[in-house]
Motif scaffolding. Sequence first.
Motif, PDB file in Angstrom:
ATOM      1  N   ASP A 190       0.824  -1.206   0.000  1.00  0.00           N
ATOM      2  CA  ASP A 190       0.000   0.000   0.000  1.00  0.00           C
ATOM      3  C   ASP A 190       0.863   1.263   0.000  1.00  0.00           C
ATOM      4  O   ASP A 190       0.539   2.249  -0.657  1.00  0.00           O
ATOM      5  CB  ASP A 190      -0.931   0.012   1.219  1.00  0.00           C
ATOM      6  N   GLU A 194       0.779   4.071  -2.785  1.00  0.00           N
ATOM      7  CA  GLU A 194       0.526   5.471  -2.433  1.00  0.00           C
ATOM      8  C   GLU A 194       1.600   6.376  -3.025  1.00  0.00           C
ATOM      9  O   GLU A 194       1.309   7.459  -3.534  1.00  0.00           O
ATOM     10  CB  GLU A 194       0.496   5.621  -0.915  1.00  0.00           C
ATOM     11  N   ARG A 197       0.903   6.781  -6.689  1.00  0.00           N
ATOM     12  CA  ARG A 197      -0.197   7.709  -6.951  1.00  0.00           C
ATOM     13  C   ARG A 197       0.255   9.165  -6.793  1.00  0.00           C
ATOM     14  O   ARG A 197      -0.175  10.036  -7.534  1.00  0.00           O
ATOM     15  CB  ARG A 197      -1.378   7.404  -6.018  1.00  0.00           C
ATOM     16  N   LYS A 273      -9.999  -3.273   0.218  1.00  0.00           N
ATOM     17  CA  LYS A 273     -10.113  -1.823   0.356  1.00  0.00           C
ATOM     18  C   LYS A 273      -8.866  -1.118  -0.149  1.00  0.00           C
ATOM     19  O   LYS A 273      -8.931  -0.016  -0.664  1.00  0.00           O
ATOM     20  CB  LYS A 273     -10.393  -1.454   1.817  1.00  0.00           C
ATOM     21  N   SER A 274      -7.707  -1.781  -0.006  1.00  0.00           N
ATOM     22  CA  SER A 274      -6.475  -1.153  -0.488  1.00  0.00           C
ATOM     23  C   SER A 274      -6.458  -1.092  -2.011  1.00  0.00           C
ATOM     24  O   SER A 274      -6.017  -0.107  -2.604  1.00  0.00           O
ATOM     25  CB  SER A 274      -5.249  -1.909   0.025  1.00  0.00           C
ATOM     26  N   ASP A 277      -8.427   1.788  -3.276  1.00  0.00           N
ATOM     27  CA  ASP A 277      -7.951   3.143  -2.981  1.00  0.00           C
ATOM     28  C   ASP A 277      -8.124   4.056  -4.193  1.00  0.00           C
ATOM     29  O   ASP A 277      -8.303   5.265  -4.044  1.00  0.00           O
ATOM     30  CB  ASP A 277      -6.473   3.121  -2.568  1.00  0.00           C
ATOM     31  N   GLU A 278      -8.058   3.482  -5.392  1.00  0.00           N
ATOM     32  CA  GLU A 278      -8.270   4.276  -6.603  1.00  0.00           C
ATOM     33  C   GLU A 278      -9.666   4.887  -6.604  1.00  0.00           C
ATOM     34  O   GLU A 278      -9.874   5.983  -7.123  1.00  0.00           O
ATOM     35  CB  GLU A 278      -8.075   3.412  -7.851  1.00  0.00           C
ATOM     36  N   ARG A 280     -11.472   5.508  -3.716  1.00  0.00           N
ATOM     37  CA  ARG A 280     -11.528   6.481  -2.621  1.00  0.00           C
ATOM     38  C   ARG A 280     -10.819   7.787  -2.978  1.00  0.00           C
ATOM     39  O   ARG A 280     -11.223   8.862  -2.550  1.00  0.00           O
ATOM     40  CB  ARG A 280     -10.907   5.887  -1.350  1.00  0.00           C
ATOM     41  N   GLU A 281      -9.742   7.694  -3.753  1.00  0.00           N
ATOM     42  CA  GLU A 281      -8.959   8.884  -4.066  1.00  0.00           C
ATOM     43  C   GLU A 281      -9.333   9.510  -5.414  1.00  0.00           C
ATOM     44  O   GLU A 281      -8.725  10.494  -5.831  1.00  0.00           O
ATOM     45  CB  GLU A 281      -7.469   8.531  -4.050  1.00  0.00           C
ATOM     46  N   LEU A 310     -16.831   2.427   1.514  1.00  0.00           N
ATOM     47  CA  LEU A 310     -15.521   2.986   1.156  1.00  0.00           C
ATOM     48  C   LEU A 310     -15.457   4.495   1.362  1.00  0.00           C
ATOM     49  O   LEU A 310     -14.457   5.129   1.017  1.00  0.00           O
ATOM     50  CB  LEU A 310     -15.211   2.675  -0.322  1.00  0.00           C
TER      51      LEU A 310
END
Length: 401
Positions: A190, A194, A197, A273-274, A277-278, A280-281, A310
């Motif tokens: 993760d 991150e 990203r 969930k990891s 992340d795309e 969520r962000e 999420l």
Amino acid sequence: MAKQKIFDTAIQPETAVLVGIILPGEHDEKEQEYLEELAFLVDTAGGIVKGVFTQRLNHPDRATFVGAGKLDEIKAFVKAEEIDIVVFDDELSPSQLRNIERELNVKILDRSNLILDIFARRAKSAQAKTQVELAQLQYLLPRLTRMWTHLERQRGGIGMRGPGESQIESDRRMILNKIALLKDRLKAIDRQSETQRKNRGQLIRVALVGYTNVGKSTLMNLISKSDVFAENKLFATLDTTVRKVVIDNLPFLLSDTVGFIRKLPHHLVECFKSTLDEVREADLLLHVVDISHSSFEDHIRAVNETLKDLDALDKPTITVFNKVDAYKPEQADDDPLSETEEAAKPMTLEDFKNSWMARHNSPAVFISATDKINIDEFRALLYDKVVKMHTERYPYDNLLY
């Protein structure tokens, strides 16, 4: 000269029976839809459905999920047809799983286990493989006693009960240690993701979301002119794919994510969930809906529930009603309070565009990614949304749009 014998060495697909229950307040048609989806899951996993059993109950039987009579009926069919697997449409408790397996004497799967198996087949990246393995171990942990049922027949023997129990405890410790190791590994992955990203620069992020098998990857390929794997199977896409897309000199990032599904195991959502992340962000979500599916409204609700988990439900969203080429006018639901001819008219695509459902999911666009219908309209809407976000975020950007 004697003829050579030809042996078929091909692996034969496993045969399966599906089992579901209808609870008070549920309709037979709804359970039929769930079982059709379960059959699609079995097909995706490489199996062949040979029979379906349903039973109306006030609540699942605590010991065997279905009643004793229905279990006997399933047992007779399994024996007569030499069935390999019995798949239940809901998650079974460890005791139910053990009791049913002992009674039917074949492999027993529930919906969660089946989805985990498909995820394990589809996982390609290190992140996806780690997440699937973590979910499998978390599913297995409370069900360890199933692996030691062969000792139960010898419990009367001296010294047999203790070693069996100590072995289970040993396995439990090994699994707990492995789970901790996998969680640490995911944290490291993760952190890498991150960093990646953050290194993408000042680009608006757009994420494709939607129910599984609604055409997200096909749309991704069309818009990004890439070659993301797309197939008419559930969970064809498991690993998140990110592509840089340019529309009229406006660059942005487009990501394709794993599809959602009803009754998705909670621990599986937690593990992935990891990967999500795309979502969520993302700055903008493209919620793709298969408008040709009879249960697309349920699909929308299932996706929205997952987005809520999420913390992404309130993000700016464009609803993309896909597969208009396969849409068939449906007979409107009978309204007991209305006997007008209007209430009985089939809803055409034009009617749907002006309906409450379309307005509630506005802004919306109606396309066919396969037949490239209304793609220009979709591109224009997407461009308008992205350029507005870019202008608001980077008002002094020298790029001219």
